[in-house]
Each structure stands twice: as structure tokens, then as C-alpha cells.
Design a protein around this motif. Structure first.
Motif, PDB file in Angstrom:
ATOM      1  N   TYR A  39      69.741 -43.197  13.418  1.00  0.00           N
ATOM      2  CA  TYR A  39      70.760 -43.498  12.377  1.00  0.00           C
ATOM      3  C   TYR A  39      71.703 -42.652  12.164  1.00  0.00           C
ATOM      4  CZ  TYR A  39      72.585 -45.426   8.162  1.00  0.00           C
ATOM      5  OH  TYR A  39      73.684 -46.076   7.301  1.00  0.00           O
ATOM      6  N   LEU A  40      71.445 -41.358  11.909  1.00  0.00           N
ATOM      7  CA  LEU A  40      72.239 -40.150  11.552  1.00  0.00           C
ATOM      8  C   LEU A  40      73.507 -40.135  12.588  1.00  0.00           C
ATOM      9  CD1 LEU A  40      70.305 -37.801   9.457  1.00  0.00           C
ATOM     10  CD2 LEU A  40      71.929 -39.494   8.695  1.00  0.00           C
ATOM     11  N   ILE A  41      72.786 -40.221  13.993  1.00  0.00           N
ATOM     12  CA  ILE A  41      73.579 -39.713  15.155  1.00  0.00           C
ATOM     13  C   ILE A  41      74.465 -41.025  15.285  1.00  0.00           C
ATOM     14  CG2 ILE A  41      73.698 -39.131  17.451  1.00  0.00           C
ATOM     15  CD1 ILE A  41      71.124 -37.561  16.835  1.00  0.00           C
ATOM     16  N   LEU A  42      74.128 -42.190  15.237  1.00  0.00           N
ATOM     17  CA  LEU A  42      74.748 -43.176  15.822  1.00  0.00           C
ATOM     18  C   LEU A  42      75.612 -43.941  15.092  1.00  0.00           C
ATOM     19  CD1 LEU A  42      72.121 -44.623  18.125  1.00  0.00           C
ATOM     20  CD2 LEU A  42      73.910 -43.184  18.826  1.00  0.00           C
ATOM     21  N   THR A  43      75.624 -43.705  13.469  1.00  0.00           N
ATOM     22  CA  THR A  43      76.417 -44.394  12.506  1.00  0.00           C
ATOM     23  C   THR A  43      77.761 -44.250  12.730  1.00  0.00           C
ATOM     24  OG1 THR A  43      74.446 -44.260  10.926  1.00  0.00           O
ATOM     25  CG2 THR A  43      76.414 -44.677  10.110  1.00  0.00           C
ATOM     26  N   PRO A  44      78.206 -42.996  12.788  1.00  0.00           N
ATOM     27  CA  PRO A  44      79.948 -42.874  13.231  1.00  0.00           C
ATOM     28  C   PRO A  44      80.379 -43.605  14.486  1.00  0.00           C
ATOM     29  CG  PRO A  44      78.722 -40.701  12.845  1.00  0.00           C
ATOM     30  CD  PRO A  44      77.549 -41.708  13.028  1.00  0.00           C
ATOM     31  N   MET A  45      79.474 -43.888  15.478  1.00  0.00           N
ATOM     32  CA  MET A  45      79.960 -44.499  16.527  1.00  0.00           C
ATOM     33  C   MET A  45      79.714 -46.038  16.426  1.00  0.00           C
ATOM     34  SD  MET A  45      78.205 -42.093  19.460  1.00  0.00           S
ATOM     35  CE  MET A  45      77.810 -40.200  19.345  1.00  0.00           C
ATOM     36  N   PRO A  46      80.724 -46.495  17.414  1.00  0.00           N
ATOM     37  CA  PRO A  46      80.783 -48.071  17.319  1.00  0.00           C
ATOM     38  C   PRO A  46      79.514 -48.532  18.223  1.00  0.00           C
ATOM     39  CG  PRO A  46      82.451 -47.220  18.698  1.00  0.00           C
ATOM     40  CD  PRO A  46      81.837 -46.231  18.025  1.00  0.00           C
ATOM     41  N   VAL A  47      78.281 -48.456  17.772  1.00  0.00           N
ATOM     42  CA  VAL A  47      77.076 -49.006  18.656  1.00  0.00           C
ATOM     43  C   VAL A  47      76.341 -49.765  17.584  1.00  0.00           C
ATOM     44  CG1 VAL A  47      75.257 -48.391  20.023  1.00  0.00           C
ATOM     45  CG2 VAL A  47      77.422 -46.708  20.137  1.00  0.00           C
ATOM     46  N   THR A  48      76.184 -50.948  17.917  1.00  0.00           N
ATOM     47  CA  THR A  48      75.287 -51.815  17.198  1.00  0.00           C
ATOM     48  C   THR A  48      73.648 -51.445  17.168  1.00  0.00           C
ATOM     49  OG1 THR A  48      75.129 -53.494  19.020  1.00  0.00           O
ATOM     50  CG2 THR A  48      76.893 -53.729  17.607  1.00  0.00           C
ATOM     51  N   THR A  49      72.945 -52.103  16.400  1.00  0.00           N
ATOM     52  CA  THR A  49      71.682 -51.750  16.285  1.00  0.00           C
ATOM     53  C   THR A  49      70.966 -52.508  17.871  1.00  0.00           C
ATOM     54  OG1 THR A  49      71.677 -51.440  14.011  1.00  0.00           O
ATOM     55  CG2 THR A  49      69.528 -52.067  15.023  1.00  0.00           C
TER      56      THR A  49
END
Length: 84
Positions: free
Chosen positions: A22-32
Motif C-alpha cells: 500500500y505504501l509503495i503503490l499508493t503514489p503510482m496509478p495502479v489499481t488494487t
């Protein structure tokens, strides 16, 4: 089969996103959904590779072991019997 079950149980918790993801991928435009699908594909590929690796040698060695000293196999396959 039991070994594959143990590996699945130990790797199963890695399937769902944790805090680090969550911390790494939140700034990126990647959906769950994309993260889940990628983790599921990686787990499936790992289990497939493990299954192939476990079953590769027995696939080739078992017929040789069974047909090594079997008189019926010699008759069916047309081989001549050799006695020691």
C-alpha cells in the motif's frame, strides 16, 4: 501433493496487498485489482513451476523402472528376453 499444499499455505498470505504494498503503490496509478491479479499470476506461475520441477524426473524414471525386468513388457513391446 502434500508438499505443494504446504507451499500454497505459506505463500497464500502474500496474495493480498499488505501495508508495504500500500505504501509503495499508493503514489503510482495502479489499481488494487491490478496488484491482486499480478500477485495471483505470480503465485500461479510459482506453483506451476514447482509442480513441473517435482514431477519431471519421476515422469521419465518410473517407466524405466517398471519396464526394466518385466517379462510381459518384453512380449508386448517385441523385445527379446535376456537372462543373466
Amino acid at each position: 501433493m502434500i508438499l505443494l499444499g504446504f507451499i500454497t499455505v505459506f505463500e497464500w498470505d502474500m496474495l493480498f496487498p499488505d501495508r508495504k504494498d500500500y505504501l509503495i503503490l499508493t503514489p503510482m496509478p495502479v489499481t488494487t485489482r491490478t496488484v491482486f491479479n499480478a500477485k495471483f499470476a505470480a503465485l500461479a506461475a510459482f506453483l506451476l513451476a514447482f509442480t513441473v520441477a517435482i514431477n519431471l524426473f519421476p515422469t521419465f524414471l518410473f517407466p524405466n523402472a517398471v519396464l526394466a525386468n518385466n517379462g510381459f513388457a518384453y512380449k508386448v513391446l517385441g523385445k527379446t528376453t535376456q537372462f543373466l
